[in-house]
Design a protein around this motif. Structure first.
Motif, PDB file in Angstrom:
ATOM      1  N   GLU A  12       0.947  -1.160   0.001  1.00 51.75           N
ATOM      2  CA  GLU A  12       0.066   0.072   0.274  1.00 51.75           C
ATOM      3  C   GLU A  12       1.027   1.276   0.056  1.00 51.75           C
ATOM      4  OE1 GLU A  12      -4.482   0.181   2.135  1.00 51.75           O
ATOM      5  OE2 GLU A  12      -2.520   0.427   3.381  1.00 51.75           O
ATOM      6  N   PRO A  13       0.663   2.183  -1.115  1.00 51.80           N
ATOM      7  CA  PRO A  13       1.665   3.190  -1.193  1.00 51.80           C
ATOM      8  C   PRO A  13       1.665   4.228   0.021  1.00 51.80           C
ATOM      9  CG  PRO A  13       0.450   3.006  -3.175  1.00 51.80           C
ATOM     10  CD  PRO A  13      -0.233   2.025  -2.159  1.00 51.80           C
ATOM     11  N   GLU A  14       0.518   4.603   0.620  1.00 57.16           N
ATOM     12  CA  GLU A  14       0.392   5.379   1.686  1.00 57.16           C
ATOM     13  C   GLU A  14       1.194   4.969   3.019  1.00 57.16           C
ATOM     14  OE1 GLU A  14      -2.202   4.013   0.106  1.00 57.16           O
ATOM     15  OE2 GLU A  14      -2.561   5.816  -1.135  1.00 57.16           O
ATOM     16  N   THR A  15       0.929   3.746   3.370  1.00 50.31           N
ATOM     17  CA  THR A  15       1.432   3.059   4.666  1.00 50.31           C
ATOM     18  C   THR A  15       2.560   2.147   4.414  1.00 50.31           C
ATOM     19  OG1 THR A  15      -0.184   1.177   4.577  1.00 50.31           O
ATOM     20  CG2 THR A  15      -1.037   3.290   5.611  1.00 50.31           C
ATOM     21  N   GLY A  16       3.030   1.726   3.330  1.00 51.13           N
ATOM     22  CA  GLY A  16       3.958   0.482   3.057  1.00 51.13           C
ATOM     23  C   GLY A  16       3.625  -0.603   3.586  1.00 51.13           C
ATOM     24  N   LYS A  17       2.415  -0.745   3.972  1.00 52.64           N
ATOM     25  CA  LYS A  17       1.749  -2.072   4.298  1.00 52.64           C
ATOM     26  C   LYS A  17       1.786  -3.239   3.462  1.00 52.64           C
ATOM     27  CE  LYS A  17      -2.084  -4.232   6.898  1.00 52.64           C
ATOM     28  NZ  LYS A  17      -3.710  -4.004   7.456  1.00 52.64           N
ATOM     29  N   GLN A  18       2.291  -4.397   3.596  1.00 56.45           N
ATOM     30  CA  GLN A  18       1.974  -5.520   2.747  1.00 56.45           C
ATOM     31  C   GLN A  18       0.708  -6.330   2.473  1.00 56.45           C
ATOM     32  OE1 GLN A  18       5.175  -8.503   2.750  1.00 56.45           O
ATOM     33  NE2 GLN A  18       6.796  -7.023   2.716  1.00 56.45           N
ATOM     34  N   LEU A  19       0.132  -6.211   1.457  1.00 65.69           N
ATOM     35  CA  LEU A  19      -0.939  -6.684   1.197  1.00 65.69           C
ATOM     36  C   LEU A  19      -1.117  -8.128   0.303  1.00 65.69           C
ATOM     37  CD1 LEU A  19      -3.117  -3.446   0.330  1.00 65.69           C
ATOM     38  CD2 LEU A  19      -3.062  -4.442   2.809  1.00 65.69           C
ATOM     39  N   SER A  20      -2.135  -8.956   0.496  1.00 61.39           N
ATOM     40  CA  SER A  20      -2.143 -10.012  -0.523  1.00 61.39           C
ATOM     41  C   SER A  20      -2.798  -9.559  -1.712  1.00 61.39           C
ATOM     42  CB  SER A  20      -2.896 -11.566   0.406  1.00 61.39           C
ATOM     43  OG  SER A  20      -4.309 -10.844   0.519  1.00 61.39           O
ATOM     44  N   SER A  21      -2.818 -10.335  -2.901  1.00 55.52           N
ATOM     45  CA  SER A  21      -3.364  -9.832  -3.957  1.00 55.52           C
ATOM     46  C   SER A  21      -4.993  -9.621  -3.670  1.00 55.52           C
ATOM     47  CB  SER A  21      -3.358 -10.817  -4.968  1.00 55.52           C
ATOM     48  OG  SER A  21      -3.654 -12.178  -4.679  1.00 55.52           O
ATOM     49  N   ARG A  22      -5.545 -10.476  -2.716  1.00 53.02           N
ATOM     50  CA  ARG A  22      -6.958 -10.446  -2.529  1.00 53.02           C
ATOM     51  C   ARG A  22      -7.203  -9.285  -1.645  1.00 53.02           C
ATOM     52  NH1 ARG A  22      -9.708 -15.695  -0.191  1.00 53.02           N
ATOM     53  NH2 ARG A  22      -9.190 -16.547  -2.081  1.00 53.02           N
ATOM     54  N   ALA A  23      -6.503  -8.790  -0.753  1.00 47.67           N
ATOM     55  CA  ALA A  23      -6.543  -7.837   0.139  1.00 47.67           C
ATOM     56  C   ALA A  23      -6.344  -6.455  -0.688  1.00 47.67           C
ATOM     57  CB  ALA A  23      -5.589  -7.680   1.382  1.00 47.67           C
ATOM     58  N   ALA A  24      -5.457  -6.536  -1.582  1.00 44.26           N
ATOM     59  CA  ALA A  24      -5.206  -5.345  -2.616  1.00 44.26           C
ATOM     60  C   ALA A  24      -6.494  -5.101  -3.292  1.00 44.26           C
ATOM     61  CB  ALA A  24      -4.098  -5.666  -3.524  1.00 44.26           C
ATOM     62  N   GLN A  25      -7.127  -5.987  -3.820  1.00 45.31           N
ATOM     63  CA  GLN A  25      -8.365  -5.860  -4.560  1.00 45.31           C
ATOM     64  C   GLN A  25      -9.627  -5.313  -3.750  1.00 45.31           C
ATOM     65  OE1 GLN A  25      -9.166  -9.571  -6.523  1.00 45.31           O
ATOM     66  NE2 GLN A  25      -7.316  -9.491  -7.874  1.00 45.31           N
ATOM     67  N   ALA A  26      -9.481  -6.100  -2.513  1.00 41.46           N
ATOM     68  CA  ALA A  26     -10.423  -5.572  -1.778  1.00 41.46           C
ATOM     69  C   ALA A  26     -10.521  -4.117  -1.280  1.00 41.46           C
ATOM     70  CB  ALA A  26     -10.668  -6.510  -0.478  1.00 41.46           C
ATOM     71  N   ALA A  27      -9.152  -3.807  -1.063  1.00 40.04           N
ATOM     72  CA  ALA A  27      -8.958  -2.250  -0.582  1.00 40.04           C
ATOM     73  C   ALA A  27      -9.201  -1.212  -1.670  1.00 40.04           C
ATOM     74  CB  ALA A  27      -7.631  -2.155   0.105  1.00 40.04           C
ATOM     75  N   GLY A  28      -9.241  -1.810  -2.745  1.00 37.82           N
ATOM     76  CA  GLY A  28      -9.703  -0.784  -3.840  1.00 37.82           C
ATOM     77  C   GLY A  28      -8.370   0.301  -4.083  1.00 37.82           C
ATOM     78  N   SER A  29      -7.371   0.357  -3.598  1.00 35.43           N
ATOM     79  CA  SER A  29      -6.177   1.253  -3.670  1.00 35.43           C
ATOM     80  C   SER A  29      -5.539   1.004  -4.682  1.00 35.43           C
ATOM     81  CB  SER A  29      -5.787   1.656  -2.500  1.00 35.43           C
ATOM     82  OG  SER A  29      -4.977   0.362  -1.801  1.00 35.43           O
ATOM     83  N   VAL A  30      -4.715   1.930  -5.259  1.00 37.85           N
ATOM     84  CA  VAL A  30      -3.495   1.884  -6.215  1.00 37.85           C
ATOM     85  C   VAL A  30      -2.336   0.812  -5.488  1.00 37.85           C
ATOM     86  CG1 VAL A  30      -2.326   2.313  -8.094  1.00 37.85           C
ATOM     87  CG2 VAL A  30      -4.473   3.396  -7.669  1.00 37.85           C
ATOM     88  N   ALA A  31      -2.438  -0.486  -5.368  1.00 35.76           N
ATOM     89  CA  ALA A  31      -1.392  -1.054  -4.599  1.00 35.76           C
ATOM     90  C   ALA A  31      -0.189  -1.419  -5.522  1.00 35.76           C
ATOM     91  CB  ALA A  31      -1.938  -2.281  -3.777  1.00 35.76           C
ATOM     92  N   THR A  32       0.875  -1.350  -5.109  1.00 35.36           N
ATOM     93  CA  THR A  32       2.116  -1.934  -5.942  1.00 35.36           C
ATOM     94  C   THR A  32       2.538  -3.190  -5.580  1.00 35.36           C
ATOM     95  OG1 THR A  32       2.929   0.507  -5.773  1.00 35.36           O
ATOM     96  CG2 THR A  32       4.556  -1.311  -6.513  1.00 35.36           C
ATOM     97  N   PRO A  33       2.539  -3.902  -6.805  1.00 39.42           N
ATOM     98  CA  PRO A  33       3.067  -5.304  -6.373  1.00 39.42           C
ATOM     99  C   PRO A  33       4.499  -5.346  -6.356  1.00 39.42           C
ATOM    100  CG  PRO A  33       2.506  -5.008  -8.773  1.00 39.42           C
ATOM    101  CD  PRO A  33       2.195  -3.776  -8.054  1.00 39.42           C
ATOM    102  N   ILE A  34       4.949  -6.415  -5.436  1.00 35.59           N
ATOM    103  CA  ILE A  34       6.399  -6.822  -5.166  1.00 35.59           C
ATOM    104  C   ILE A  34       6.672  -8.289  -5.496  1.00 35.59           C
ATOM    105  CG2 ILE A  34       7.022  -4.698  -3.999  1.00 35.59           C
ATOM    106  CD1 ILE A  34       6.556  -6.461  -1.184  1.00 35.59           C
ATOM    107  N   SER A  35       5.716  -8.909  -5.527  1.00 35.46           N
ATOM    108  CA  SER A  35       5.948 -10.400  -5.553  1.00 35.46           C
ATOM    109  C   SER A  35       4.694 -10.794  -6.438  1.00 35.46           C
ATOM    110  CB  SER A  35       5.871 -11.001  -4.505  1.00 35.46           C
ATOM    111  OG  SER A  35       6.027 -12.442  -4.364  1.00 35.46           O
ATOM    112  N   ARG A  36       5.028 -11.541  -7.422  1.00 37.36           N
ATOM    113  CA  ARG A  36       3.875 -12.046  -8.494  1.00 37.36           C
ATOM    114  C   ARG A  36       4.311 -13.528  -8.913  1.00 37.36           C
ATOM    115  NH1 ARG A  36       1.028  -8.773 -12.570  1.00 37.36           N
ATOM    116  NH2 ARG A  36      -0.385 -10.305 -11.931  1.00 37.36           N
TER     117      ARG A  36
END
Length: 598
Positions: free
Chosen positions: A453-477
């Motif tokens: 998450e760009p604002e907090t630096g918090k790591q999210l799973s792909s599902r959590a990133a989609q649920a949050a609806g924010s523009v999350a940056t992938p670091i592992s795919r």
């Protein structure tokens, strides 16, 4: 003495050489003298006993060598009554005595000094009346392992080599790899085998085909002994550069390794360990270096031996031999039924995507992916290496993937995981902290998709990133192997005469069918996951209804567009905000013009 003080002290020898030697030549003196003093100190405690043993065994008519090795407590010995300090007692004959002292080392050590071309330097120093002064300088420091550990000595070698490489404008990355990069690679290499490596008495083999000064081998040994003091890592390597080979061999010698496993020569044109296979391998081959000088030998092996040799899948363009080292390492992997292998190799960006379908590079990637050998690729920050600032990537390759990784490849973007160095070292301005290494290692070990998450630096799973609806940056795919494959199809259109009529073929297997117009020929890349005919009907036919596919020209290709998979679209700013900003700038310009006219 601290490592920094030790390096500074050794470097101060350069003050003696200034004038008689060019800066680029300092290493020819300082490096072998550093090694000589180290070996001299290592043998000092057992020197008297070794000489006595030699006299005893020769009197009995026996070959003294095995007894001398045992008495010295090392894998080498010296049978001269001289050492570096006693050399100082006869200044007039120091050159002759120095030669005598070197010749009294066991053969493996004499080989080290031959690769340094040490005799030439001794003669040159003696002629310039510098030999005594330089030798005396080195007798002032104690390099015994109890005073200077193997790890400290490794750092000293690394710093000296780096300085000399800078002065000589050596090819980027040719001699060594930053220690923190090696630690990361070693972590990734061993992480999935932690349980097995903690068993008592475990023995594993490690190989580096571009061994340099032995940094990768040393760090791997330190890591494994830290995990399991009872474990033993048998190390093998080959190195082209004579000085680097000599330093690596000296380092291995002091650490109790069998230095017959360290080979001098060009790994690609002359494999020094042809029948060997290994549990683990590490390599940082030179970036973007051409292989024109050995092109004849490489092509001969490719043609004559095919897949029974090292280069069966194909050959990359002659301007970059990186992928030749990748194939060489694959050929050194133990068969899966014998336990398999895992290796890490540092490559630049070119091997990821260079070459169209059917090219040597694409065919090599195809072989690696279709045989499910690629486990992960980690993108490192720029400015990580001493003589180059380019982007680099660590490939982890194995023929014993765990079940959850089979048929898949993990990409990790670690390009933003770095800290600024207090002092730049050549082109190296960034480094990985221990925290960065741990984070990358965990990402690899978890083998999951992770976003930040760009604002907090918090790591999210792909599902959590989609649920949050924010523009999350992938670091592992995570991708399927086939996601990197495509088919290049050739789309033909008919040639037409002056009246617009389709011209037909008059001969050959296509007789009576439309004749293709080479000027209208085009190509399309179709993902492997898609049906070619369905793609053609959907994407091509609506635009050019008279087109057809020449299936004889279809080629399968593979590329890994690393950066594309981590791109995050950032929407442009709102137009009203841009207009407001422009109006503000315009108003200030008008105001300034008004002030000038007053």
């Amino acid at each position: 003495m601290s490592q920094q003080n030790l390096s500074s002290f050794i470097w101060s020898v350069a003050d003696l050489l200034r004038g008689d030697y060019k800066q680029s030549e300092y290493g020819r003196v300082i490096l072998p003298f550093t090694v000589l003093r180290r070996l001299d100190c290592v043998l000092e405690p057992t020197k008297a006993a070794t000489l006595k043993e030699k006299e005893k065994r020769e009197a009995a008519g026996l070959n003294p060598e095995p007894f001398l090795l045992k008495k010295s407590g090392q894998h080498f010995y010296n049978t001269s009554p001289l050492d570096m300090k006693t050399l100082m007692g006869d200044q007039d004959n120091i050159a002759e005595n120095m030669f005598s002292y070197i010749e009294a080392f066991s053969p493996a050590v004499r080989d080290i000094f031959e690769c340094f071309d040490f005799h030439t330097q001794v003669q040159r120093l003696d002629k310039a009346n510098l030999l005594y002064l330089v030798a005396e300088k080195f007798t002032q420091i104690d390099l015994h392992p109890e005073i200077v550990t193997n790890e400290q000595m490794g750092h000293v070698f690394e710093e000296l080599i780096r300085k000399f490489a800078e002065l000589s404008n050596e090819t980027a990355g040719e001699h060594f790899t930053p220690r923190e990069v090696i630690r990361l690679m070693v972590n990734l290499l061993f992480i999935e085998d932690d349980d097995a490596l903690t068993k008592p008495g475990i023995v594993r083999s490690l190989y580096d085909p571009t061994a340099g000064t032995g940094g990768m081998l040393s760090v791997a040994e330190d890591h494994l002994s830290g995990q399991n003091p009872d474990a033993r890592l048998v190390m093998y390597g080959q190195e082209l550069n004579g000085e680097s080979y000599a330093i690596c061999k000296a380092d291995m010698l002091i650490k109790g390794q069998d230095i017959s496993n360290i080979i001098h020569g060009n790994t690609l044109s002359e494999d020094g360990l042809p029948a060997k296979q290994f549990d683990y391998m590490l390599s940082n081959p030179p970036f973007g270096v051409e292989w024109k000088k050995i092109q004849k030998e490489i092509k001969k092996e490719h043609v004559q031996e095919g897949y029974n040799g090292r280069f069966g899948p194909g050959l990359p363009r002659v301007s970059d031999g990186s992928l030749l080292f990748l194939m060489h390492l694959i050929s050194k992997m133990r068969p899966t039924q014998d336990g398999g292998s895992r290796f890490g190799i540092v490559l630049n960006g070119s091997p990821l995507f260079t070459g169209n379908a059917g090219s040597g590079e694409s065919e090599i990637r195809r072989y690696v992916l279709e045989n499910d050998l690629l486990e992960a690729i980690i993108g490192l920050p720029t400015d990580m290496f001493y003589n180059t600032g380019i982007s680099t990537y660590v490939w982890i390759v194995t023929n014993r993937k765990p079940k959850h990784r089979k048929g898949k490849v993990q990409l990790i973007d670690a390009s933003n995981m770095w800290q600024k160095m207090r002092k730049s070292l050549g082109s190296k301005r960034k480094e990985l902290s221990p925290e960065h290494i741990d984070k990358i290692t965990r990402l690899f070990g978890d083998a999951k998709e992770v976003y930040v998450e760009p604002e907090t630096g918090k790591q999210l799973s792909s599902r959590a990133a989609q649920a949050a609806g924010s523009v999350a940056t992938p670091i592992s795919r995570i991708f399927k192997n086939t996601d990197f494959g495509y088919q290049t199809i050739t789309v033909e259109r008919p040639e037409r005469d002056d009246k617009g009529e389709i011209v037909k073929e008059t001969r050959g297997k296509r007789k009576g069918q439309p004749k293709p117009d080479s000027k209208l020929r085009d190509s399309e890349e179709v993902p492997l996951s898609e049906d070619v005919e369905a793609y053609f009907q959907r994407e091509v036919v609506p635009h050019v209804p008279d087109a057809w596919i020449d299936h004889d020209k279809t080629k399968v290709g593979y590329e890994i567009p690393f950066n594309r998979h981590f791109y995050v679209f950032k929407p442009p700013r709102d137009l009203d905000a841009i207009d407001a900003e422009l109006k503000g700038v315009t108003d200030r310009i008008v105001q300034m013009i008004g002030e000038l006219s007053q």
